[in-house]
Each structure stands twice: as C-alpha cells, then as structure tokens.
Design a protein around this motif. Structure first.
Motif, PDB file in Angstrom:
ATOM      1  N   UNK A  53      -0.069   7.897  -2.619  1.00  0.00           N
ATOM      2  CA  UNK A  53       1.222   7.224  -2.608  1.00  0.00           C
ATOM      3  C   UNK A  53       1.679   7.008  -4.053  1.00  0.00           C
ATOM      4  N   UNK A  54       2.875   7.499  -4.379  1.00  0.00           N
ATOM      5  CA  UNK A  54       3.376   7.361  -5.757  1.00  0.00           C
ATOM      6  C   UNK A  54       3.944   5.971  -6.021  1.00  0.00           C
ATOM      7  N   UNK A  55       4.013   5.114  -4.995  1.00  0.00           N
ATOM      8  CA  UNK A  55       4.466   3.721  -5.123  1.00  0.00           C
ATOM      9  C   UNK A  55       5.977   3.617  -5.374  1.00  0.00           C
ATOM     10  N   UNK A  56       6.491   4.282  -6.406  1.00  0.00           N
ATOM     11  CA  UNK A  56       7.922   4.142  -6.708  1.00  0.00           C
ATOM     12  C   UNK A  56       8.676   5.389  -6.259  1.00  0.00           C
ATOM     13  N   UNK A  57       9.784   5.183  -5.536  1.00  0.00           N
ATOM     14  CA  UNK A  57      10.531   6.355  -5.050  1.00  0.00           C
ATOM     15  C   UNK A  57      11.056   7.239  -6.174  1.00  0.00           C
ATOM     16  N   UNK A  58      11.376   6.627  -7.303  1.00  0.00           N
ATOM     17  CA  UNK A  58      11.938   7.442  -8.392  1.00  0.00           C
ATOM     18  C   UNK A  58      10.918   8.472  -8.886  1.00  0.00           C
ATOM     19  N   UNK A  59       9.645   8.047  -8.962  1.00  0.00           N
ATOM     20  CA  UNK A  59       8.601   8.987  -9.388  1.00  0.00           C
ATOM     21  C   UNK A  59       8.455  10.079  -8.331  1.00  0.00           C
ATOM     22  N   UNK A  60       8.414   9.621  -7.075  1.00  0.00           N
ATOM     23  CA  UNK A  60       8.254  10.551  -5.959  1.00  0.00           C
ATOM     24  C   UNK A  60       9.369  11.604  -5.946  1.00  0.00           C
TER      25      UNK A  60
END
Lengths: 313, 177
Positions: free
Chosen positions: A130-137
């Motif tokens: 899970x990348x945690x932050x949508x922006x990173x994803x």
C-alpha cells in the motif's frame, strides 16, 4: 642503476612512499556501479523486446538490487571525499573532459529512474503493498504506463554507466596501468557478467537461468579476450607500461590477479557453467558467487595496483 | 604571458631553503609541503652522476589535473598558473591520481592543495618565495614569453630538460643541466 630519494620535505600522507589516495570505497563503488549498470541493461533490453512476462527475474526482481547497489556505492563515494560538505559542487558544473563529472550526472539521472522502475513493479510483485498516499500511487501508475520509454532511456544510460567506471580510470595518463583505451569496455563487460551471474543466482525460472548461463559464458569469453588484449598492449608499450604490467607478471599483484580474478573468477565459473549447460547438476550459487567475487577483486586489483604505477623521471 | 621557472641543477645544493620559505609564505600546514628536493643518482661507479632538484607543481600547459577535475576547482588562470579553489574542491583525489609529478596533496581541511607559483606575490610583481630565498640563486622565475625575463635569459644559453615530458603534460618548469 638509478636511485632517487627525497632530501627534504616530502612525507605527504597517502602519496609517499607511493600513491594511495583512493582506498576501498572506490573499488567497491566501481563494482556496485558496474553491477547496477549490467542489471539495468538486461532489464531494459528485455523490456524493449517485450519479454516482461517470460523473464520475470530480469525485468522485475533483479532491478530491486539496482537502487540499493547505487545508493550504497554512492555512499562509499561520499565517504571517500575529503571535502564532503562541498559534494554539491559536482552539480554546479558539467565538464565533459572529466569522466567523473559526466559520470556524476549520469548517476543523477539513473539512480532516481531505477527507483521509479522498481516502484512501478512493487504492487505487481507484492499485492498487499500500500503506497498510503494517493498522489504517490497515481504518479507511479502514470510511470508504469511508460515503462518502454524508461527502458529506452535506461538502455544507453546503463551502457554509459557501465563503461564510465573504466573510462574514469583510463583518463589518468599518469597511472600507466589504467591509461589504456580498453579498460572502459573491460569494465563494461565485467559489469554485465557480474549482473548476469546475479540473475542466474536469484532466478527461479529454469529457462531464464539457462539463457543467462549462456550469456554469462559469452561475456566471460569476451572479458578474457579483452584481458589478453590489454596485456598485449602493455607488453608492446613504453617502459612505464612494461613496469605496470610487471606488477601482474611476477610482481606484487600476480597471484591475486591470475588466481583470484582470472582462474577463480572467470575460468572456473565458466567451466561450471559449461558443465551445467551440458546437463550436469551444479548448485547455481557457486559459479554466480565466484563471478561476483572475481569482479569485486578485479576492481580492487586494478585500483590498488594502478596507483603504484607512475612515471619515473 | 606564460609564467615558468628554471632551476639550475648545477647550482642547487639541496639546502631546502625553498621548501621552508614556501611553507612559511603560504602557511602550509605542518608536516606538508608544496615543494621538495630530490636527489637522483644515475649510473654505476665510477661513472656516477648526482643531480639535485627543487621540485614542485609544473603548472602544465596541458594539465591532466584540470582535465580530470569534476567540479572545475582546478583551473588555469592568466599566465598559465594552475590553481585550486578550496571552496569548489570536493576532495575526490582525481587530480592527485592524474598528476605524474605527485605534486598535489590533501590539505588537512579537506581540499586539495599544491604550489600556486606564489600568485599572490607574482600579482604584485614580486618573485615567488622559493626564488627570493634561494641562497645560490639557482631558481629563475618569470614570463617565458618575455625574452628579457630572468627565466628566458636563464634558458637562453644553457641546456635544459623538463620532467617526464613523455607524459604529454607540457610542464613549465625547466631544469638547467
């Protein structure tokens, strides 16, 4: 007979009695840089060929080692600097005459790109990630669409990265052992060979392992050819190069070079790989570790022995 | 304008005054040196030749140190003097490796240091510290392009050599033999 001595004043650390300004971090970095370059070369090459599905280790798994190798290598380089706080000065100039300068710029490009490469595959290989932050994803998903473009950038960059580690040394005309034009290709082939060995070692796919055993064999053959070529160059060279070669022929570095690099690092693993290709059961780790150790020792020998060689006047 | 130096190996007695003068003038850290004396013995008895030389950075025309420097810290200024900018030097030692004369060392504060041809003195029209102090007046310094400078006159009527010219660096220090 010719004798030379300092009457006064010279007792400079790391220079007298003989030059030893570059210590272990340099060969360690040269090894890790060559290994990373080789891994990136194979990953981008097989991506361009569209073999992501059939070559999972080469394209997806092995590149995980690249950012680690590059970061550890760069840390070793940073450790070796004596004026560390000014390291950023590397990036206020671009000097094409200095291999160290353009090498630094290539690393500046390749290191983050290799991290992005690995990041685009993390979710595929570890589904629970899970990348945690949508922006990173979202960013990484965007990059994942352009893997082929990245591969086209990384392919030439990895060759430059692999060859520059050798050109870096051959640019020093004051060190006759380094000052030959074949050292760049030799380091490149050696880097590719160590990368192939690492892929053989980490791969779980039989076909992939077999292919890379063949690739590694070819690379070892080329490497041996270049080593012989380099020695012939020394033998046909001026006296400073003859003296440099004498270190490898009956001098202080003869055993470590011929036994640990050529025999145990190239010939013996090549024989094991041939035996494996002929159908014998060989533990894959054995030739792989030997090639990797040979590559590392080779860089130690070249850096240490090269610094002893000099112009005598 | 091309600064150069000629050193008379027949007049040099190897007293090392040039070394001490340099260390004092340039505040070279204790234990380090920017110039030094070499004694070479050539041949076998009874045909033996001794040569004393005061050596330093050769301020090469084709300087490998400047070429190899990744940050441009090593550079050539007006008059062909090779200098190192301490604040631009990262201490990677590439210039040390590239110098066939082993003329450079790492200063205890981290940057690479070497002979500057006393450019702070030369700018004022003075001689270098080593030239000024030499008791046998065997060091000649000046503009090689000016036929009437000390160094040009010294080279005019004598045989001379440079160190390791085969390295292709174009050294600007000449030894009268």
């Amino acid at each position: 007979m010719r004798e030379e001595l300092f009457v006064s004043g010279r007792n400079l650390p790391n220079i007298d009695p003989h030059l030893h300004a570059w210590h272990w971090p340099i060969p360690v970095y040269l090894f890790l840089g060559g290994l990373a370059a080789g891994l990136l070369f194979f990953a981008s090459y097989y991506t361009i060929l569209g073999k992501e599905k059939t070559m999972p280790t080469v394209v997806k798994w092995a590149p995980f080692i690249v950012p680690i190798a590059l970061v550890v290598g760069l840390m070793a380089l940073f450790y070796d600097l004596t004026n560390k706080l000014y390291f950023w000065r590397l990036y206020t100039t671009l000097r094409l005459e200095s291999p160290m300068s353009w090498g630094a710029w290539v690393l500046m490009l390749v290191t983050p790109l290799s991290m992005v490469w690995v990041a685009t595959y993390i979710k595929e290989l570890i589904p629970s990630w899970d990348w945690k932050f949508p922006i990173i994803e979202n960013t990484i998903e965007w990059f994942a669409k352009y893997r082929k473009v990245m591969a086209w950038i990384l392919l030439p960059m990895s060759i430059i990265l692999g060859i520059y580690t050798g050109i870096l040394l051959s640019a020093f005309n004051a060190r006759p052992l380094w000052n030959n034009s074949i050292l760049g290709p030799l380091f490149l082939v050696s880097g590719l060979s160590t990368a192939a060995a690492l892929i053989i070692w980490t791969s779980k796919d039989h076909a992939e392992r077999l292919l890379f055993s063949k690739i590694d064999l070819v690379l070892i053959g080329i490497e041996l050819f270049i080593i012989v070529h380099m020695m012939m160059g020394f033998m046909a060279g001026p006296s400073v190069q003859l003296e440099a070669a004498a270190l490898l022929f009956g001098g202080a570095y003869t055993v470590v070079f011929w036994v640990f690099v050529v025999i145990l690092g190239l010939l013996f693993p090549a024989a094991l790989e041939i035996a494996e290709l002929m159908g014998n059961k060989i533990p894959v780790a054995v030739p792989a570790i030997m090639v990797l150790m040979g590559g590392l020792i080779f860089r130690f020998v070249m850096v240490e022995a090269g610094q002893i060689t000099r112009y005598l006047y | 304008m091309r600064y150069g130096m000629a050193i008379d190996t027949l007049k040099c007695v190897g007293c090392a005054d040039c070394v001490v003068a340099c260390q004092t003038e340039n505040k070279v850290p204790i234990g380090y040196c920017r110039d030094w004396i070499t004694e070479t013995v050539d041949g076998t008895y009874p045909l033996v030749e001794v040569e004393l030389r005061s050596e330093r950075c050769n301020h090469c025309e084709n300087s490998p140190c400047v070429r190899c420097c990744p940050t441009g810290a090593s550079h050539i200024i007006e008059g062909g003097i090779v200098l190192v900018t301490p604040e631009a030097c990262i201490g990677c030692s590439a210039c040390i490796e590239s110098c066939p004369y082993d003329a450079r060392y790492t200063h205890p504060s981290g940057h690479v240091d070497k002979c500057t041809f006393c450019h702070h003195r030369v700018e004022k029209g003075l001689n270098t510290a080593c030239t000024s102090v030499c008791p046998t007046h065997c060091i000649y310094f000046g503009d090689l392009d000016n036929p009437r400078s000390d160094v040009s006159l010294a080279l005019k009527n004598r045989k001379y050599k440079a160190l390791a010219p085969e390295a292709g660096t174009g050294p600007q220090i000449f030894y009268l033999i």
